[in-house]
Every structure is written in structure tokens, then in C-alpha cells.
Design a protein around this motif. Structure first.
Motif, PDB file in Angstrom:
ATOM      1  N   LYS A  28     -67.124 -61.247 -55.187  1.00  0.00           N
ATOM      2  CA  LYS A  28     -66.922 -60.821 -53.800  1.00  0.00           C
ATOM      3  C   LYS A  28     -65.476 -60.383 -53.583  1.00  0.00           C
ATOM      4  O   LYS A  28     -65.203 -59.410 -52.901  1.00  0.00           O
ATOM      5  CB  LYS A  28     -67.290 -61.952 -52.835  1.00  0.00           C
ATOM      6  CG  LYS A  28     -68.768 -62.162 -52.683  1.00  0.00           C
ATOM      7  CD  LYS A  28     -69.055 -63.242 -51.665  1.00  0.00           C
ATOM      8  CE  LYS A  28     -70.537 -63.481 -51.532  1.00  0.00           C
ATOM      9  NZ  LYS A  28     -70.862 -64.551 -50.607  1.00  0.00           N
ATOM     10  N   LYS A  88     -62.974 -52.191 -51.875  1.00  0.00           N
ATOM     11  CA  LYS A  88     -63.314 -51.623 -50.568  1.00  0.00           C
ATOM     12  C   LYS A  88     -62.045 -51.263 -49.798  1.00  0.00           C
ATOM     13  O   LYS A  88     -61.899 -50.157 -49.274  1.00  0.00           O
ATOM     14  CB  LYS A  88     -64.153 -52.628 -49.785  1.00  0.00           C
ATOM     15  CG  LYS A  88     -64.577 -52.153 -48.423  1.00  0.00           C
ATOM     16  CD  LYS A  88     -65.418 -53.237 -47.742  1.00  0.00           C
ATOM     17  CE  LYS A  88     -65.757 -52.852 -46.327  1.00  0.00           C
ATOM     18  NZ  LYS A  88     -66.493 -53.906 -45.637  1.00  0.00           N
ATOM     19  N   GLY A  94     -64.210 -56.730 -52.457  1.00  0.00           N
ATOM     20  CA  GLY A  94     -63.410 -56.594 -51.240  1.00  0.00           C
ATOM     21  C   GLY A  94     -62.134 -55.813 -51.485  1.00  0.00           C
ATOM     22  O   GLY A  94     -61.724 -54.975 -50.679  1.00  0.00           O
TER      23      GLY A  94
END
Length: 202
Positions: free
Chosen positions: A13, A20, A17
Motif C-alpha cells: 500500500k 500515486k 501511495g
């Protein structure tokens, strides 16, 4: 096995992130850079306000043509009224499009004529359709201008000083000579005409 899988999930994750946010940051840079580049291109091409800004900069950096509507009339400068029922046309009606500013050079010029025993003594004044920048340039470089006027007078023949046509030709040569000095010194001439305030040949 389930104990090992639990710590890997938060790492995945975190990596997702970071990617992103990195993509968002790069996208913003591309958008801002493209917008700035496009704006500069449009401005330089004159598509948005650039042409007006450039014209304004050119006007403020050098002499500005003075429209006849801004001309200061002699009677207004002296505080006189136009009189009752005066039929004088308003400033700017007819004639030349731009106002003329006049300046008389203080000292007269004396020179021998070319291949002659005669000499000439003249007083001159100039006119310009530009603002006072041209007059200030003329005053600043008066010594260089006087020298060039004397050289021009020294190249004048008797034929040029005894006829009206010759005097007009001489006035144009003097205007060109003065403009040449101002262009050399300031990059801009601006003298429209030369007028004789005194003209003696002996």
C-alpha cells in the motif's frame, strides 16, 4: 504463513501511495509548465496583450509622437483667452496630424562658403513632431550638432545661398546632418525641419 503476509500488505500500500503522489506531482508540473509555455508563446505572438505591452514599452523608452490634440498653444501658455466669439478652430483641426515643438539654437553659425570669398551667418531653429526628448537630446549633444552644422555650411556653394530653392535645399541638408548626429549619439533623430531665424551672406 498468515503472519508473514500481514506485514507485506502495508508495504504494498505504501509503494502504491508513493507512486500515486509521484504521478500527481509530475502531472501538475507538466500542466503548469505547459500553461506557462503556452502563455508566453501567445503573448509573444501578439495573441494576448503582448503587442500592446511591447508598443507601450517602445513608446516609453524613446520619443513619443505628440498628437495635435495635446499641443500647447501659444495663447494658452501665456494665459490668454480665445476672446469673445473667437472663430479660431480647435487644436487639431486640419493641417498636420502631429503637433510641432520648436527650439531655436542660441548662438548663430558663421562659416565660409565653399570655393568662395563670401561667408554665411545663419541662425537656425528646429521643429519636431515628438515630445521634449528630442529637444533634450539636441541640448545634450549641442557641441556635436554645432560642429556638424558648421561642416555642412562649409560645403555650401554660393548658388545655394542666393536663391529660395537653394536655401530650402540647405535647410533639408542641415536637418539631415542634425538627425545623423542624434542617431549616432542617441539612436534616434526626430528633427522634422530646420528654419532660418537669421540669414546673412557677406
Amino acid at each position: 504463513m498468515s503472519d508473514k503476509e500481514a506485514p507485506d500488505a502495508p508495504e504494498a500500500k505504501k509503494k502504491g501511495g508513493k507512486k500515486k503522489w509521484l504521478l500527481i506531482g509530475v502531472s501538475l508540473l507538466v500542466l503548469v509548465g505547459g500553461g506557462v509555455g503556452g502563455g508566453l508563446y501567445a503573448s509573444n505572438a501578439g495573441l494576448i496583450g503582448g503587442a500592446k505591452a511591447e508598443a507601450g514599452e517602445a513608446e516609453t523608452s524613446g520619443p513619443r509622437l505628440v498628437p495635435k490634440s495635446e499641443q500647447v498653444r501659444a495663447s494658452a501658455a501665456e494665459g490668454e483667452g480665445s476672446g469673445e466669439g473667437g472663430s479660431r478652430p480647435p487644436a487639431g483641426a486640419g493641417g498636420e496630424k502631429y503637433a510641432s515643438t520648436y527650439y531655436a539654437m542660441e548662438k548663430e553659425f558663421t562659416s565660409n562658403l565653399r570655393e568662395s570669398v563670401h561667408f554665411i551667418q545663419v541662425g537656425i531653429a528646429i521643429s519636431t513632431p515628438y515630445d521634449n526628448t528630442v529637444i533634450e537630446n539636441l541640448k545634450t549633444h549641442e557641441m556635436a550638432v554645432r560642429s556638424q552644422v558648421l561642416l555642412t555650411l562649409g560645403e555650401t556653394s554660393e548658388d545655394d545661398v542666393f536663391t529660395a530653392a537653394g536655401k530650402e535645399k540647405l535647410a533639408k541638408r542641415l536637418a539631415a546632418a542634425i538627425n545623423a548626429v542624434l542617431k549616432q549619439k542617441e539612436g534616434f533623430g526626430g528633427i522634422g525641419n530646420v528654419y532660418f531665424t537669421n540669414f546673412i551672406v557677406q
